[in-house]
Design a protein around this motif. Structure first.
Motif, PDB file in Angstrom:
ATOM      1  N   LEU A 179       0.906  -1.171   0.070  1.00  0.00           N
ATOM      2  CA  LEU A 179       0.112  -0.068  -0.084  1.00  0.00           C
ATOM      3  C   LEU A 179       0.746   1.139  -0.016  1.00  0.00           C
ATOM      4  CD1 LEU A 179      -2.815  -0.810   2.287  1.00  0.00           C
ATOM      5  CD2 LEU A 179      -3.305  -0.331  -0.120  1.00  0.00           C
ATOM      6  N   VAL A 180       1.709   1.265   0.769  1.00  0.00           N
ATOM      7  CA  VAL A 180       2.893   2.403   0.758  1.00  0.00           C
ATOM      8  C   VAL A 180       3.523   2.552  -0.627  1.00  0.00           C
ATOM      9  CG1 VAL A 180       5.153   3.301   1.623  1.00  0.00           C
ATOM     10  CG2 VAL A 180       3.200   2.062   3.160  1.00  0.00           C
ATOM     11  N   ASP A 181       3.817   1.568  -1.229  1.00  0.00           N
ATOM     12  CA  ASP A 181       4.422   1.667  -2.586  1.00  0.00           C
ATOM     13  C   ASP A 181       3.424   2.412  -3.279  1.00  0.00           C
ATOM     14  OD1 ASP A 181       7.182   1.193  -3.079  1.00  0.00           O
ATOM     15  OD2 ASP A 181       6.685  -0.966  -3.423  1.00  0.00           O
ATOM     16  N   GLU A 182       2.220   1.959  -3.558  1.00  0.00           N
ATOM     17  CA  GLU A 182       1.164   2.431  -4.394  1.00  0.00           C
ATOM     18  C   GLU A 182       0.506   3.870  -3.975  1.00  0.00           C
ATOM     19  OE1 GLU A 182      -1.653  -0.553  -3.931  1.00  0.00           O
ATOM     20  OE2 GLU A 182      -0.813  -1.836  -4.991  1.00  0.00           O
ATOM     21  N   ASN A 183       0.752   4.445  -2.609  1.00  0.00           N
ATOM     22  CA  ASN A 183       0.117   5.561  -2.188  1.00  0.00           C
ATOM     23  C   ASN A 183       0.886   6.551  -1.577  1.00  0.00           C
ATOM     24  OD1 ASN A 183      -2.725   4.725  -2.581  1.00  0.00           O
ATOM     25  ND2 ASN A 183      -2.124   2.895  -1.519  1.00  0.00           N
ATOM     26  N   PHE A 184       2.184   6.263  -1.413  1.00  0.00           N
ATOM     27  CA  PHE A 184       3.094   7.217  -0.563  1.00  0.00           C
ATOM     28  C   PHE A 184       3.202   8.560  -1.178  1.00  0.00           C
ATOM     29  CE2 PHE A 184       6.032   5.903  -3.879  1.00  0.00           C
ATOM     30  CZ  PHE A 184       6.699   6.787  -4.123  1.00  0.00           C
ATOM     31  N   ARG A 185       2.845   8.844  -2.410  1.00  0.00           N
ATOM     32  CA  ARG A 185       3.058  10.146  -2.890  1.00  0.00           C
ATOM     33  C   ARG A 185       1.815  11.198  -2.565  1.00  0.00           C
ATOM     34  NH1 ARG A 185       4.954   6.944  -6.811  1.00  0.00           N
ATOM     35  NH2 ARG A 185       6.623   7.674  -8.064  1.00  0.00           N
ATOM     36  N   LYS A 186       0.764  10.383  -2.330  1.00  0.00           N
ATOM     37  CA  LYS A 186      -0.427  11.296  -1.948  1.00  0.00           C
ATOM     38  C   LYS A 186      -0.738  11.134  -0.257  1.00  0.00           C
ATOM     39  CE  LYS A 186      -3.080  11.243  -6.168  1.00  0.00           C
ATOM     40  NZ  LYS A 186      -4.133  10.968  -6.786  1.00  0.00           N
ATOM     41  N   HIS A 187      -0.136   9.811   0.113  1.00  0.00           N
ATOM     42  CA  HIS A 187      -0.670   9.730   1.650  1.00  0.00           C
ATOM     43  C   HIS A 187       0.576   9.391   2.383  1.00  0.00           C
ATOM     44  CE1 HIS A 187      -5.206   9.768   0.381  1.00  0.00           C
ATOM     45  NE2 HIS A 187      -4.616   8.968  -0.499  1.00  0.00           N
ATOM     46  N   LYS A 188       0.789  10.129   3.623  1.00  0.00           N
ATOM     47  CA  LYS A 188       2.130  10.000   4.223  1.00  0.00           C
ATOM     48  C   LYS A 188       1.779   9.749   5.804  1.00  0.00           C
ATOM     49  CE  LYS A 188       4.931  12.547   1.046  1.00  0.00           C
ATOM     50  NZ  LYS A 188       3.774  12.649  -0.140  1.00  0.00           N
ATOM     51  N   THR A 189       0.189   9.535   6.023  1.00  0.00           N
ATOM     52  CA  THR A 189      -0.103   9.387   7.424  1.00  0.00           C
ATOM     53  C   THR A 189      -0.173   7.867   7.694  1.00  0.00           C
ATOM     54  OG1 THR A 189      -2.293   9.648   6.801  1.00  0.00           O
ATOM     55  CG2 THR A 189      -1.003  11.547   7.451  1.00  0.00           C
ATOM     56  N   VAL A 190      -0.003   7.538   8.976  1.00  0.00           N
ATOM     57  CA  VAL A 190      -0.025   6.146   9.438  1.00  0.00           C
ATOM     58  C   VAL A 190      -1.500   5.900   9.498  1.00  0.00           C
ATOM     59  CG1 VAL A 190       0.141   4.479  11.467  1.00  0.00           C
ATOM     60  CG2 VAL A 190       2.133   6.059  10.917  1.00  0.00           C
ATOM     61  N   SER A 191      -2.335   6.777   9.900  1.00  0.00           N
ATOM     62  CA  SER A 191      -3.892   6.681  10.022  1.00  0.00           C
ATOM     63  C   SER A 191      -4.447   6.115   8.719  1.00  0.00           C
ATOM     64  CB  SER A 191      -4.474   7.746  10.481  1.00  0.00           C
ATOM     65  OG  SER A 191      -4.301   8.946   9.727  1.00  0.00           O
ATOM     66  N   PHE A 192      -3.882   6.653   7.623  1.00  0.00           N
ATOM     67  CA  PHE A 192      -4.570   6.269   6.102  1.00  0.00           C
ATOM     68  C   PHE A 192      -4.327   4.756   5.827  1.00  0.00           C
ATOM     69  CE2 PHE A 192      -3.635   5.355   1.700  1.00  0.00           C
ATOM     70  CZ  PHE A 192      -4.733   5.661   1.211  1.00  0.00           C
ATOM     71  N   TYR A 193      -3.081   4.542   6.077  1.00  0.00           N
ATOM     72  CA  TYR A 193      -2.845   2.940   5.806  1.00  0.00           C
ATOM     73  C   TYR A 193      -3.472   2.068   6.705  1.00  0.00           C
ATOM     74  CZ  TYR A 193       0.451   5.030   2.772  1.00  0.00           C
ATOM     75  OH  TYR A 193       1.087   5.870   1.545  1.00  0.00           O
ATOM     76  N   ALA A 194      -3.683   2.410   8.163  1.00  0.00           N
ATOM     77  CA  ALA A 194      -4.488   1.398   8.973  1.00  0.00           C
ATOM     78  C   ALA A 194      -5.776   1.362   8.666  1.00  0.00           C
ATOM     79  CB  ALA A 194      -4.069   2.124  10.541  1.00  0.00           C
ATOM     80  N   ALA A 195      -6.211   2.438   8.343  1.00  0.00           N
ATOM     81  CA  ALA A 195      -7.850   2.352   7.736  1.00  0.00           C
ATOM     82  C   ALA A 195      -8.034   1.597   6.446  1.00  0.00           C
ATOM     83  CB  ALA A 195      -8.242   3.662   7.517  1.00  0.00           C
ATOM     84  N   ARG A 196      -7.066   1.712   5.748  1.00  0.00           N
ATOM     85  CA  ARG A 196      -7.074   0.767   4.488  1.00  0.00           C
ATOM     86  C   ARG A 196      -7.140  -0.779   4.877  1.00  0.00           C
ATOM     87  NH1 ARG A 196      -5.957   3.018  -0.537  1.00  0.00           N
ATOM     88  NH2 ARG A 196      -6.364   0.440  -1.117  1.00  0.00           N
ATOM     89  N   LEU A 197      -6.251  -1.011   6.039  1.00  0.00           N
ATOM     90  CA  LEU A 197      -5.979  -2.456   6.325  1.00  0.00           C
ATOM     91  C   LEU A 197      -7.020  -2.851   7.525  1.00  0.00           C
ATOM     92  CD1 LEU A 197      -2.161  -1.912   6.691  1.00  0.00           C
ATOM     93  CD2 LEU A 197      -3.287  -3.494   5.034  1.00  0.00           C
ATOM     94  N   CYS A 198      -7.991  -1.790   7.705  1.00  0.00           N
ATOM     95  CA  CYS A 198      -8.877  -2.372   8.790  1.00  0.00           C
ATOM     96  C   CYS A 198      -8.440  -2.588  10.208  1.00  0.00           C
ATOM     97  CB  CYS A 198      -9.829  -3.404   8.319  1.00  0.00           C
ATOM     98  SG  CYS A 198     -10.834  -2.896   6.874  1.00  0.00           S
ATOM     99  N   ILE A 199      -7.173  -1.768  10.379  1.00  0.00           N
ATOM    100  CA  ILE A 199      -6.764  -2.127  11.934  1.00  0.00           C
ATOM    101  C   ILE A 199      -6.592  -0.712  12.609  1.00  0.00           C
ATOM    102  CG2 ILE A 199      -5.782  -4.373  11.237  1.00  0.00           C
ATOM    103  CD1 ILE A 199      -3.043  -2.787  10.923  1.00  0.00           C
ATOM    104  N   THR A 200      -6.215  -0.901  13.902  1.00  0.00           N
ATOM    105  CA  THR A 200      -5.765   0.546  14.221  1.00  0.00           C
ATOM    106  C   THR A 200      -4.496   1.089  14.148  1.00  0.00           C
ATOM    107  OG1 THR A 200      -4.953  -0.245  16.382  1.00  0.00           O
ATOM    108  CG2 THR A 200      -7.424  -0.022  16.324  1.00  0.00           C
TER     109      THR A 200
END
Length: 283
Positions: A179-200
Motif C-alpha cells: 500500500l505504501v508503494d502505491e500511495n506514498f506520493r499522496k498519503h504519508k500518514t499512518v492513519s490512512f494505511y491503518a484504515a485501509r488495512l482495517c486495523i488501528t
C-alpha cells in the motif's frame, strides 16, 4: 510444458529470466528497468557503492539489485560469480512471501550467506543455466527453481535476522508495504494505511516493530526518501519538480524533510552524488 526450439515461447522464456556467469567487473551492470537481479559472488573482494553507501564485497554473498538504483563496483581480480535476472512480470506471479526479498526499499542489499546455504543456491542457479540452454525449455521448471532460490534466501534471512516472515502478522506487514508503494506520493500518514488495512494505527505500529524493527511512519518516510534519492540521481528534474512529484505542497517542506533524514539538502546530495560518480569513473 515443453517448448519447441526457436519458438516464440522460447524467446519469451529469455525475456522472463536470464542467467550469466560473471568473470570480471565490467559484467556487473545495473538491472534494466522492470528487471531484478540476484548476483551470487563466489570469488571477489572490493567495494560496492549504492547511493553513497559502501558495502564490502566478498565470497558467499548474494547481492539483491533492483532497477533504478546506481551501482558502482570497485573490485580486485579475480572475480567469479553468477547473475540471475528475473523480470518484474515474473516476480508478480510469485506468492507474497517470495517477493519480499525484492522489496524496493528497506532491505539489506548484500547478504553474507553461510557455506551450506550458498551451495544450495548455486546448485539451483546452475540447474537454471542448464535448463535455459536446453533445446526444449520448461518454463514451469525454471519458475520453480527461481522460487526455490528465493525461498532458500528468505528462510536464511528468517533464521539470521529473527524476522517473523510467516503468518498473519507478516501478511499485514507485506500488505502495508504494498500500500505504501502505491500511495506514498499522496498519503504519508499512518492513519490512512491503518484504515485501509482495517486495523488501528497502534496495532499497525506493533506489527511494523515486530516485523521490521521500525515504526510505520519510519517505513512510509523511508519510501518517500528512497524515491527522492532516485529522482535526484537518475533525472535532471529540478528540486521543485521532484518535491511536487512525491507529494510535497511546498519546496521548503521537502527540503526540511530531506535534510532531517540525510543531513544534506537535496541540492547538496545531488552534487555529492555527481562528484562521487565522476571520481569513480576517473579511477
Amino acid at each position: 510444458m515443453k517448448i519447441a526450439p526457436d519458438s516464440g515461447k522460447n524467446l519469451l522464456a529469455n525475456s522472463f529470466v536470464s542467467f550469466k556467469e560473471i568473470s570480471n567487473e565490467a559484467e556487473l551492470t545495473a538491472p534494466k528497468e522492470n528487471y531484478f537481479t540476484l548476483l551470487f559472488v563466489e570469488k571477489a573482494t572490493g567495494v560496492l557503492t549504492i547511493e553513497l553507501k559502501d558495502y564490502q564485497v566478498g565470497p558467499r554473498q548474494v547481492h539483491i539489485l533492483i532497477p533504478g538504483k546506481p551501482y558502482h563496483w570497485k573490485l580486485d581480480a579475480p572475480v567469479k560469480g553468477y547473475r540471475l535476472t528475473i523480470s518484474k512480470d515474473m516476480l508478480q506471479m510469485f506468492p507474497p512471501f517470495f517477493q519480499f526479498i525484492f522489496s524496493q526499499y528497506d532491505q539489506p542489499p548484500v547478504l553474507d550467506l553461510d557455506m551450506p546455504t550458498f551451495k544450495k543456491v548455486l546448485v539451483e542457479c546452475l540447474a537454471i543455466k542448464e535448463e535455459l540452454s536446453a533445446a526444449n525449455i520448461s518454463l514451469e521448471l525454471v519458475n520453480a527453481r527461481c522460487l526455490l532460490i528465493t525461498l532458500i534466501i528468505s528462510l536464511w534471512k528468517s533464521g539470521e535476522c529473527g524476522d517473523m516472515l510467516m503468518g498473519s502478522a507478516y501478511s499485514i506487514a507485506h500488505a502495508f508495504k504494498t500500500l505504501v508503494d502505491e500511495n506514498f506520493r499522496k498519503h504519508k500518514t499512518v492513519s490512512f494505511y491503518a484504515a485501509r488495512l482495517c486495523i488501528t494505527p497502534n496495532y499497525l505500529g506493533i506489527i511494523c516493530r515486530k516485523s521490521f524493527n521500525k515504526s510505520a511512519l519510519e517505513i512510509i518516510q523511508e519510501r518517500v526518501l528512497h524515491e527522492a534519492k532516485q529522482l535526484l540521481h537518475s533525472t535532471r528534474k529540478s528540486i521543485k519538480e521532484i518535491a511536487f512529484d512525491i507529494g510535497f505542497p511546498k519546496l521548503t517542506y521537502f527540503s526540511y524533510f530531506f535534510k532531517s533524514k540525510t543531513s544534506l539538502t537535496p541540492v547538496a546530495y545531488r552534487k555529492l552524488f555527481e562528484r562521487s560518480v565522476k571520481l569513480s569513473v576517473e579511477k
